[in-house]
Design an enzyme around this catalytic site. Structure first.
Site, PDB file in Angstrom:
ATOM      1  N   GLY A  97      -9.718 -28.497 -17.070  1.00  0.00           N
ATOM      2  CA  GLY A  97      -9.295 -27.657 -18.196  1.00  0.00           C
ATOM      3  C   GLY A  97     -10.263 -27.739 -19.366  1.00  0.00           C
ATOM      4  O   GLY A  97     -10.540 -26.730 -20.037  1.00  0.00           O
ATOM      5  N   ARG A  98     -10.788 -28.926 -19.598  1.00  0.00           N
ATOM      6  CA  ARG A  98     -11.702 -29.103 -20.737  1.00  0.00           C
ATOM      7  C   ARG A  98     -12.991 -28.305 -20.556  1.00  0.00           C
ATOM      8  O   ARG A  98     -13.618 -27.893 -21.541  1.00  0.00           O
ATOM      9  CB  ARG A  98     -11.971 -30.611 -20.932  1.00  0.00           C
ATOM     10  CG  ARG A  98     -10.739 -31.311 -21.477  1.00  0.00           C
ATOM     11  CD  ARG A  98     -10.755 -32.817 -21.410  1.00  0.00           C
ATOM     12  NE  ARG A  98      -9.439 -33.314 -21.835  1.00  0.00           N
ATOM     13  CZ  ARG A  98      -8.995 -34.542 -21.670  1.00  0.00           C
ATOM     14  NH1 ARG A  98      -9.753 -35.451 -21.082  1.00  0.00           N
ATOM     15  NH2 ARG A  98      -7.788 -34.882 -22.090  1.00  0.00           N
ATOM     16  N   GLU A 148      -6.090 -29.517 -25.187  1.00  0.00           N
ATOM     17  CA  GLU A 148      -6.643 -30.179 -23.986  1.00  0.00           C
ATOM     18  C   GLU A 148      -7.397 -31.461 -24.348  1.00  0.00           C
ATOM     19  O   GLU A 148      -8.404 -31.804 -23.734  1.00  0.00           O
ATOM     20  CB  GLU A 148      -7.460 -29.205 -23.153  1.00  0.00           C
ATOM     21  CG  GLU A 148      -6.578 -28.020 -22.745  1.00  0.00           C
ATOM     22  CD  GLU A 148      -6.974 -27.301 -21.502  1.00  0.00           C
ATOM     23  OE1 GLU A 148      -7.605 -27.924 -20.638  1.00  0.00           O
ATOM     24  OE2 GLU A 148      -6.645 -26.100 -21.396  1.00  0.00           O
TER      25      GLU A 148
HETATM   26  N1  CAA Z   1      -8.804 -38.579 -13.245  1.00  0.00           N
HETATM   27  C1  CAA Z   1      -8.078 -39.400 -12.421  1.00  0.00           C
HETATM   28  N2  CAA Z   1      -7.427 -40.500 -12.881  1.00  0.00           N
HETATM   29  C2  CAA Z   1      -7.515 -40.762 -14.191  1.00  0.00           C
HETATM   30  C3  CAA Z   1      -8.235 -39.958 -15.094  1.00  0.00           C
HETATM   31  C4  CAA Z   1      -8.895 -38.836 -14.566  1.00  0.00           C
HETATM   32  N3  CAA Z   1      -9.604 -38.028 -15.356  1.00  0.00           N
HETATM   33  N4  CAA Z   1      -8.122 -40.469 -16.341  1.00  0.00           N
HETATM   34  C5  CAA Z   1      -7.362 -41.578 -16.237  1.00  0.00           C
HETATM   35  N5  CAA Z   1      -7.001 -41.741 -14.956  1.00  0.00           N
HETATM   36  C6  CAA Z   1      -6.194 -42.846 -14.392  1.00  0.00           C
HETATM   37  C7  CAA Z   1      -6.846 -44.174 -14.728  1.00  0.00           C
HETATM   38  O1  CAA Z   1      -7.809 -44.527 -13.754  1.00  0.00           O
HETATM   39  C8  CAA Z   1      -5.662 -45.099 -14.739  1.00  0.00           C
HETATM   40  O2  CAA Z   1      -5.304 -45.439 -13.405  1.00  0.00           O
HETATM   41  P1  CAA Z   1      -5.426 -46.964 -12.883  1.00  0.00           P
HETATM   42  O3  CAA Z   1      -4.514 -47.747 -13.784  1.00  0.00           O
HETATM   43  O4  CAA Z   1      -4.976 -46.888 -11.461  1.00  0.00           O
HETATM   44  O5  CAA Z   1      -6.848 -47.330 -13.070  1.00  0.00           O
HETATM   45  C9  CAA Z   1      -4.525 -44.243 -15.274  1.00  0.00           C
HETATM   46  O6  CAA Z   1      -4.930 -42.877 -15.058  1.00  0.00           O
HETATM   47  C10 CAA Z   1      -4.281 -44.470 -16.751  1.00  0.00           C
HETATM   48  O7  CAA Z   1      -5.503 -44.240 -17.427  1.00  0.00           O
HETATM   49  P2  CAA Z   1      -5.760 -44.717 -18.925  1.00  0.00           P
HETATM   50  O8  CAA Z   1      -5.339 -46.159 -19.052  1.00  0.00           O
HETATM   51  O9  CAA Z   1      -7.162 -44.350 -19.292  1.00  0.00           O
HETATM   52  O10 CAA Z   1      -4.690 -43.822 -19.713  1.00  0.00           O
HETATM   53  P3  CAA Z   1      -4.272 -43.815 -21.227  1.00  0.00           P
HETATM   54  O11 CAA Z   1      -2.797 -43.778 -21.298  1.00  0.00           O
HETATM   55  O12 CAA Z   1      -5.002 -44.859 -21.998  1.00  0.00           O
HETATM   56  O13 CAA Z   1      -4.738 -42.351 -21.706  1.00  0.00           O
HETATM   57  C11 CAA Z   1      -6.139 -40.701 -22.706  1.00  0.00           C
HETATM   58  C12 CAA Z   1      -6.004 -42.011 -21.891  1.00  0.00           C
HETATM   59  C13 CAA Z   1      -7.586 -40.288 -22.439  1.00  0.00           C
HETATM   60  C14 CAA Z   1      -5.899 -40.855 -24.174  1.00  0.00           C
HETATM   61  C15 CAA Z   1      -5.171 -39.623 -22.102  1.00  0.00           C
HETATM   62  O14 CAA Z   1      -3.827 -39.945 -22.397  1.00  0.00           O
HETATM   63  C16 CAA Z   1      -5.471 -38.246 -22.624  1.00  0.00           C
HETATM   64  O15 CAA Z   1      -6.339 -37.565 -22.083  1.00  0.00           O
HETATM   65  N6  CAA Z   1      -4.736 -37.765 -23.681  1.00  0.00           N
HETATM   66  C17 CAA Z   1      -4.841 -36.414 -24.173  1.00  0.00           C
HETATM   67  C18 CAA Z   1      -3.855 -35.526 -23.478  1.00  0.00           C
HETATM   68  C19 CAA Z   1      -4.297 -34.080 -23.470  1.00  0.00           C
HETATM   69  O16 CAA Z   1      -5.451 -33.761 -23.294  1.00  0.00           O
HETATM   70  N7  CAA Z   1      -3.329 -33.198 -23.600  1.00  0.00           N
HETATM   71  C20 CAA Z   1      -3.575 -31.814 -23.526  1.00  0.00           C
HETATM   72  C21 CAA Z   1      -2.314 -31.086 -23.239  1.00  0.00           C
HETATM   73  S1  CAA Z   1      -2.520 -29.595 -22.339  1.00  0.00           S
HETATM   74  C22 CAA Z   1      -3.069 -28.436 -23.422  1.00  0.00           C
HETATM   75  O17 CAA Z   1      -3.482 -28.712 -24.516  1.00  0.00           O
HETATM   76  C23 CAA Z   1      -3.071 -27.068 -22.864  1.00  0.00           C
HETATM   77  C24 CAA Z   1      -3.269 -25.975 -23.855  1.00  0.00           C
HETATM   78  O18 CAA Z   1      -2.534 -25.790 -24.788  1.00  0.00           O
HETATM   79  C25 CAA Z   1      -4.361 -25.040 -23.662  1.00  0.00           C
END
Ligand code: CAA
Length: 379
Positions: free
Chosen positions: A242-243, A363
């Site tokens: 998406g990003r 996103e």
């Molecule tokens: N692919 C696969 N697995 C992934 C991953 C990825 N890109 N990123 C993280 N994971 C996995 C990790 O490996 C981890 O698994 P393990 O424990 O087995 O290793 C698990 O997921 C948890 O990862 P983190 O500890 O890194 O997770 P976190 O809770 O610290 O979150 C964060 C990290 C980057 C802040 C994440 O929560 C995030 O991206 N937040 C933002 C959410 C976002 O983008 N929301 C958008 C909403 S949709 C939208 O906006 C649509 C619209 O209107 C247009």
């Protein structure tokens, strides 16, 4: 390394550019003002395969690659950023997880109508207390026999009130943290499921953005995408794609602003000469172009990585962060070059400025992208 687009990609660019110039651009200011969801834009885009660009033809898509997808979103967003995000959500946040994690039955039922554009989708991850901290979900899915019972509220859901199908996330086992979240599909009309409050936004004004409300909603267990507990990873993997779409949207908006700034600077005369002859303006235009080109290269790089690598989190984060900041700065400077005319709605650059701003937020905010980039350096 070959920076040249393939013949197929060049043909697509021209086709989408012509379509966007003819069908989208003429209505962009009007729908920005009326906030009217552009049903016709979506219908026409669907006819060109733009609702599922990187989905195989077998599953209703155009069967192209992710670079083609980025090209399409750039061209659409250059003409109408509202339509850009509507298409981006359907392509990346709805079709992509179904393509990657859905079984054949789910692809048949959900993906084909969405990728072909007969239906439109939305992605329900965000909640009032789960924005950047996406794992902090409150929505629950409780298994009862062959069904799940869903309760909770999502907010800020792009396409929310117009979507026929939602991909959404809910807790199936709270004790497991992010590993207790699962992913589901639900269709409009399911009893207890409805769109809630519609947001009135700063930019991309004609895209729908609403709550999704679940009140004792029963869905078949067969609607779960992937395994129980796999939802958070599906969400993160999906957002990596998406990003790239949002980076491409930012590039499209920035390009539109640059084009307007160049044209205006050549025709605006002050002190007896076009303002383009002043070095101060030339340096602004040069900085704009540098940022635009770098943003596009990072976006194509991320799209290429999405196509060829298992994971492209860092490439996507860099593309979105850079392109979003570039779009904000370029649209800001485009207003500056227009002076007072840039601040009024008669000229399109004030809309570009408002539209660009969200690319730094949805996103994953700029700060989230920095978290993703930094964590890859520090692990
Ligand atoms: N692919 C696969 N697995 C992934 C991953 C990825 N890109 N990123 C993280 N994971 C996995 C990790 O490996 C981890 O698994 P393990 O424990 O087995 O290793 C698990 O997921 C948890 O990862 P983190 O500890 O890194 O997770 P976190 O809770 O610290 O979150 C964060 C990290 C980057 C802040 C994440 O929560 C995030 O991206 N937040 C933002 C959410 C976002 O983008 N929301 C958008 C909403 S949709 C939208 O906006 C649509 C619209 O209107 C247009």
């Amino acid at each position: 390394m070959d920076f040249k687009l393939t013949e197929e990609q060049e043909v697509l660019r021209k086709m989408v550019k012509d379509f966007a110039e003819k069908e989208l651009k003429p209505n962009a200011a009007r729908i920005d003002k009326s906030h009217e969801f552009p049903v016709d834009n979506v219908k026409k885009a669907a006819e060109l395969g733009l609702m599922g660009v990187a989905v195989p033809e077998q599953w209703g898509g155009a069967g192209m690659d992710y670079v083609s997808y980025a090209i399409a979103i750039e061209e659409v967003s250059r003409a109408c950023a509202t339509t850009g995000v509507i298409l981006s959500v359907n392509n990346s946040l709805v079709c992509d997880p179904l393509k990657t994690f859905g079984n054949d039955m789910q692809k048949e039922k959900f993906l084909i109508p969405l990728a072909s554009g007969r239906k439109i989708g939305c992605f329900g991850l965000t909640e009032p207390n789960a924005g950047t901290d996406a794992a902090n979900q409150s929505t629950t899915a409780v298994r009862k026999g062959d069904e799940y019972i869903i309760n909770g509220t999502k907010n800020f859901i792009t396409n929310g009130s117009v979507a026929d199908t939602a991909i959404f996330f809910a807790i199936t086992d709270r004790s497991k943290g992010s590993k207790g979240i699962s992913c589901f599909a639900i269709e409009k009309g399911t009893p207890g499921f409805r769109a809630g409050k519609e947001e009135d936004k700063l930019g991309i004004c004609a895209s729908a953005c609403s709550e999704l409300v679940f009140e004792n909603v029963r869905i078949p267990a067969a609607n779960r995408i992937g395994a129980e507990g796999e939802g958070f990873k599906i969400a993160m993997y999906t957002l990596d794609g998406g990003r790239i779409g949002i980076a491409a949207q930012a590039v499209g908006i920035a390009r539109a602003a640059e084009e307007e700034a160049v044209a205006y600077s050549k025709q605006r005369v002050q002190f007896g000469q076009p303002i383009s002859s002043f070095q101060g303006i030339q340096w602004m235009l040069a900085e704009m172009h540098l940022k635009l080109e770098a943003a596009r290269l990072l976006t194509f790089n991320a799209a290429w990585a999405r196509q060829h690598k298992d994971r492209c989190s860092v490439e996507s984060a860099m593309a979105k962060l850079f392109a979003a900041e570039a779009a904000t700065k370029i649209t800001h400077d485009a207003i500056q070059i227009h002076g007072g005319y840039g601040y009024v709605k008669e000229y399109p650059v004030e809309r570009f400025y408002r539209d660009a701003r969200i690319t730094e937020i949805y996103e994953g905010t700029n700060e989230v992208q920095k978290m993703v980039i930094a964590s890859s350096l520090l692990k």
